[in-house]
Motif scaffolding. Structure first.
Motif, PDB file in Angstrom:
ATOM      1  N   HIS A 140       0.799  -1.285   0.047  1.00  0.00           N
ATOM      2  CA  HIS A 140      -0.137   0.136   0.092  1.00  0.00           C
ATOM      3  C   HIS A 140       0.834   1.273   0.142  1.00  0.00           C
ATOM      4  CE1 HIS A 140      -3.928  -1.656   0.412  1.00  0.00           C
ATOM      5  NE2 HIS A 140      -3.693  -2.742   1.104  1.00  0.00           N
ATOM      6  N   LEU A 141       2.024   1.316   0.846  1.00  0.00           N
ATOM      7  CA  LEU A 141       2.997   2.350   0.687  1.00  0.00           C
ATOM      8  C   LEU A 141       3.509   2.562  -0.598  1.00  0.00           C
ATOM      9  CD1 LEU A 141       4.525   1.961   3.997  1.00  0.00           C
ATOM     10  CD2 LEU A 141       2.967   3.862   3.412  1.00  0.00           C
ATOM     11  N   GLN A 142       3.925   1.467  -1.314  1.00  0.00           N
ATOM     12  CA  GLN A 142       4.432   1.528  -2.666  1.00  0.00           C
ATOM     13  C   GLN A 142       3.497   2.054  -3.562  1.00  0.00           C
ATOM     14  OE1 GLN A 142       7.731   1.143  -3.315  1.00  0.00           O
ATOM     15  NE2 GLN A 142       7.188   2.088  -5.173  1.00  0.00           N
ATOM     16  N   GLY A 143       2.163   1.825  -3.404  1.00  0.00           N
ATOM     17  CA  GLY A 143       1.068   2.173  -4.325  1.00  0.00           C
ATOM     18  C   GLY A 143       0.883   3.433  -4.192  1.00  0.00           C
ATOM     19  N   LEU A 144       0.910   4.123  -2.988  1.00  0.00           N
ATOM     20  CA  LEU A 144       0.847   5.682  -2.516  1.00  0.00           C
ATOM     21  C   LEU A 144       1.909   6.335  -3.170  1.00  0.00           C
ATOM     22  CD1 LEU A 144      -0.582   5.778   1.240  1.00  0.00           C
ATOM     23  CD2 LEU A 144      -2.003   6.201  -0.882  1.00  0.00           C
ATOM     24  N   ALA A 145       3.176   5.942  -3.117  1.00  0.00           N
ATOM     25  CA  ALA A 145       4.315   6.528  -3.667  1.00  0.00           C
ATOM     26  C   ALA A 145       4.255   6.642  -5.148  1.00  0.00           C
ATOM     27  CB  ALA A 145       5.472   5.688  -3.266  1.00  0.00           C
ATOM     28  N   ASP A 146       3.777   5.372  -5.726  1.00  0.00           N
ATOM     29  CA  ASP A 146       3.526   5.557  -7.487  1.00  0.00           C
ATOM     30  C   ASP A 146       2.440   6.719  -7.580  1.00  0.00           C
ATOM     31  OD1 ASP A 146       5.402   3.528  -7.611  1.00  0.00           O
ATOM     32  OD2 ASP A 146       3.868   1.850  -7.746  1.00  0.00           O
ATOM     33  N   GLN A 147       1.265   6.717  -6.870  1.00  0.00           N
ATOM     34  CA  GLN A 147       0.428   7.657  -7.230  1.00  0.00           C
ATOM     35  C   GLN A 147       1.021   9.294  -7.041  1.00  0.00           C
ATOM     36  OE1 GLN A 147      -3.021   6.931  -4.398  1.00  0.00           O
ATOM     37  NE2 GLN A 147      -3.860   5.651  -5.714  1.00  0.00           N
ATOM     38  N   VAL A 148       1.688   9.293  -5.877  1.00  0.00           N
ATOM     39  CA  VAL A 148       2.341  10.495  -5.866  1.00  0.00           C
ATOM     40  C   VAL A 148       3.173  11.142  -6.989  1.00  0.00           C
ATOM     41  CG1 VAL A 148       3.943  12.116  -4.185  1.00  0.00           C
ATOM     42  CG2 VAL A 148       1.983  10.654  -3.343  1.00  0.00           C
ATOM     43  N   ARG A 149       4.152   9.923  -7.152  1.00  0.00           N
ATOM     44  CA  ARG A 149       4.963  10.095  -8.336  1.00  0.00           C
ATOM     45  C   ARG A 149       4.305  10.584  -9.648  1.00  0.00           C
ATOM     46  NH1 ARG A 149       5.808   7.021 -12.312  1.00  0.00           N
ATOM     47  NH2 ARG A 149       5.102   5.159 -11.215  1.00  0.00           N
ATOM     48  N   ARG A 150       3.001   9.890  -9.937  1.00  0.00           N
ATOM     49  CA  ARG A 150       2.370  10.310 -11.393  1.00  0.00           C
ATOM     50  C   ARG A 150       1.688  11.730 -11.187  1.00  0.00           C
ATOM     51  NH1 ARG A 150       0.747   4.659 -10.658  1.00  0.00           N
ATOM     52  NH2 ARG A 150      -0.901   5.271  -9.396  1.00  0.00           N
TER      53      ARG A 150
END
Length: 71
Positions: free
Chosen positions: A23-33
């Motif tokens: 979930h943290l990795q998913g959030l990090a990906d969303q922030v990057r996008r």
């Protein structure tokens, strides 16, 4: 991020460490996008504003040259 997760037990309050990591990795990906989209929009806006200003400058120069050539 992985370093902070190392200190968490494998299961805290019924949540698995791997689930939290995913979930943290998913959030990090969303922030990057989101950052990429924002950067692209800002760059486009700056470019468009620059082109508009260049056209205005060119038009002003032409107007001034025309005014001086009439004298």
């Amino acid at each position: 991020m992985g370093l902070a997760i190392k200190y968490v037990e494998s299961s805290v309050n019924g949540v698995e460490k791997n689930t939290v990591e995913l979930h943290l990795q998913g959030l990090a990906d969303q922030v990057r996008r989101m950052d990429q989209k924002l950067t692209t929009r800002v760059d486009r806006t700056i470019s468009e504003d620059f082109e508009t200003q260049q056209l205005r400058i060119s038009h002003t120069r032409s107007t001034i040259r025309g005014a001086f050539s009439l004298k």
